[in-house]
Design a protein around this motif. Sequence first.
Motif, PDB file in Angstrom:
ATOM      1  N   ARG A   1       0.904 -16.281  -2.235  1.00 33.49           N
ATOM      2  CA  ARG A   1       0.989 -15.179  -3.180  1.00 33.49           C
ATOM      3  C   ARG A   1       1.229 -13.888  -2.403  1.00 33.49           C
ATOM      4  NH1 ARG A   1      -3.495 -18.315  -4.778  1.00 33.49           N
ATOM      5  NH2 ARG A   1      -3.407 -19.094  -6.905  1.00 33.49           N
ATOM      6  N   THR A   2       2.162 -13.065  -2.858  1.00 28.86           N
ATOM      7  CA  THR A   2       2.376 -11.755  -2.246  1.00 28.86           C
ATOM      8  C   THR A   2       1.569 -10.736  -3.025  1.00 28.86           C
ATOM      9  OG1 THR A   2       4.605 -12.348  -1.535  1.00 28.86           O
ATOM     10  CG2 THR A   2       4.061 -10.008  -1.614  1.00 28.86           C
ATOM     11  N   VAL A   3       0.622 -10.108  -2.345  1.00 33.12           N
ATOM     12  CA  VAL A   3      -0.274  -9.166  -3.009  1.00 33.12           C
ATOM     13  C   VAL A   3      -0.242  -7.822  -2.293  1.00 33.12           C
ATOM     14  CG1 VAL A   3      -1.774 -11.059  -3.741  1.00 33.12           C
ATOM     15  CG2 VAL A   3      -2.329  -9.784  -1.658  1.00 33.12           C
ATOM     16  N   ALA A   4      -0.514  -6.775  -3.061  1.00 33.84           N
ATOM     17  CA  ALA A   4      -0.618  -5.427  -2.495  1.00 33.84           C
ATOM     18  C   ALA A   4      -2.084  -5.080  -2.320  1.00 33.84           C
ATOM     19  CB  ALA A   4       0.054  -4.419  -3.416  1.00 33.84           C
ATOM     20  N   LEU A   5      -2.434  -4.566  -1.156  1.00 32.21           N
ATOM     21  CA  LEU A   5      -3.797  -4.090  -0.932  1.00 32.21           C
ATOM     22  C   LEU A   5      -3.845  -2.597  -1.219  1.00 32.21           C
ATOM     23  CD1 LEU A   5      -6.689  -4.766   0.100  1.00 32.21           C
ATOM     24  CD2 LEU A   5      -5.923  -3.930   2.334  1.00 32.21           C
ATOM     25  N   PHE A   6      -4.646  -2.216  -2.216  1.00 27.85           N
ATOM     26  CA  PHE A   6      -4.911  -0.802  -2.468  1.00 27.85           C
ATOM     27  C   PHE A   6      -6.162  -0.461  -1.673  1.00 27.85           C
ATOM     28  CE2 PHE A   6      -6.615   2.809  -4.877  1.00 27.85           C
ATOM     29  CZ  PHE A   6      -5.502   3.642  -4.850  1.00 27.85           C
ATOM     30  N   VAL A   7      -6.007   0.292  -0.602  1.00 28.56           N
ATOM     31  CA  VAL A   7      -7.052   0.422   0.419  1.00 28.56           C
ATOM     32  C   VAL A   7      -8.254   1.227  -0.061  1.00 28.56           C
ATOM     33  CG1 VAL A   7      -7.517   1.253   2.751  1.00 28.56           C
ATOM     34  CG2 VAL A   7      -5.329   0.178   2.235  1.00 28.56           C
ATOM     35  N   THR A   8      -8.044   2.259  -0.842  1.00 30.13           N
ATOM     36  CA  THR A   8      -9.006   3.256  -1.343  1.00 30.13           C
ATOM     37  C   THR A   8      -9.253   4.336  -0.295  1.00 30.13           C
ATOM     38  OG1 THR A   8     -11.222   2.483  -0.680  1.00 30.13           O
ATOM     39  CG2 THR A   8     -10.195   1.382  -2.577  1.00 30.13           C
ATOM     40  N   CYS A   9      -9.593   5.512  -0.798  1.00 31.69           N
ATOM     41  CA  CYS A   9      -9.801   6.675   0.079  1.00 31.69           C
ATOM     42  C   CYS A   9     -10.961   6.467   1.046  1.00 31.69           C
ATOM     43  CB  CYS A   9     -10.068   7.926  -0.760  1.00 31.69           C
ATOM     44  SG  CYS A   9      -8.721   8.404  -1.854  1.00 31.69           S
TER      45      CYS A   9
END
Length: 252
Positions: A4-12
Amino acid sequence: MMTRTVALFVTCLVDLMRPRIGFAAIRALEAAGCDVVVPERQTCCGQPALNSGDRDHAAALAKQTIVALEPYEAIIVPSGSCAGTIRCHYPEIFEHDAHWLSRAQAVAGKTWEVMAYLDQVCGWKPKGVTLDAKATYHDSCSGLRELGIKAQPRRLLKAIDGLTFAPLAGEETCCGFGGAFCVKYPAISNAIVGEKADAIDATGADLLLAGDLGCLMNMAGKLHRRGSKVRAYHAIELIAGMGDGPAIGEEA
């Protein structure tokens, strides 16, 4: 295993205060068969502005985040509060804007907190991870109440050899952080986290675990100031086999 290709939203907070949580999320996701991308255009999700009543800036940040994340089949967030903002509140922000509402709903529908994704979607558990310690777990408010995150991290953590658990009295009670709340109402926040620290120390645990860095920083700070030996980690760090590194507040 399906990739699965997923995006990591890292957070501030993870980006600025504890990047190793982001690296732990990537390690665990890759172990579960995911191809992880970190979109360069991501910034803040807009949660602080939204919680402070600044809906105009919250909407602007939400639009920026939607544009950055919508190309990916899944968006993974190592924070229940940020994931909750995208999944639950983005559609509310744009309820009177049909164009952005449809885009917000599409992004919301594929946004997951990292441990929920690993457990519910990937059906994965850590293998070969060992840590001889006793831990206790705090359920952060947004993850618990907005996303239903409760059993998922515990199932993943129970796969770690040598890790035992001590029940935490009031495990679902707020730690007093609440983002802007702790700044606006510091005395109330301090009283709440003081009670939480009492409960944590009473468990006899070596480690305090949770799924939101803001809550963990708040509790770890209080524990440290009172001389407690309990060490705090984001649960994904242990799940990714990074529980032997410095705890929160020990990096310096």
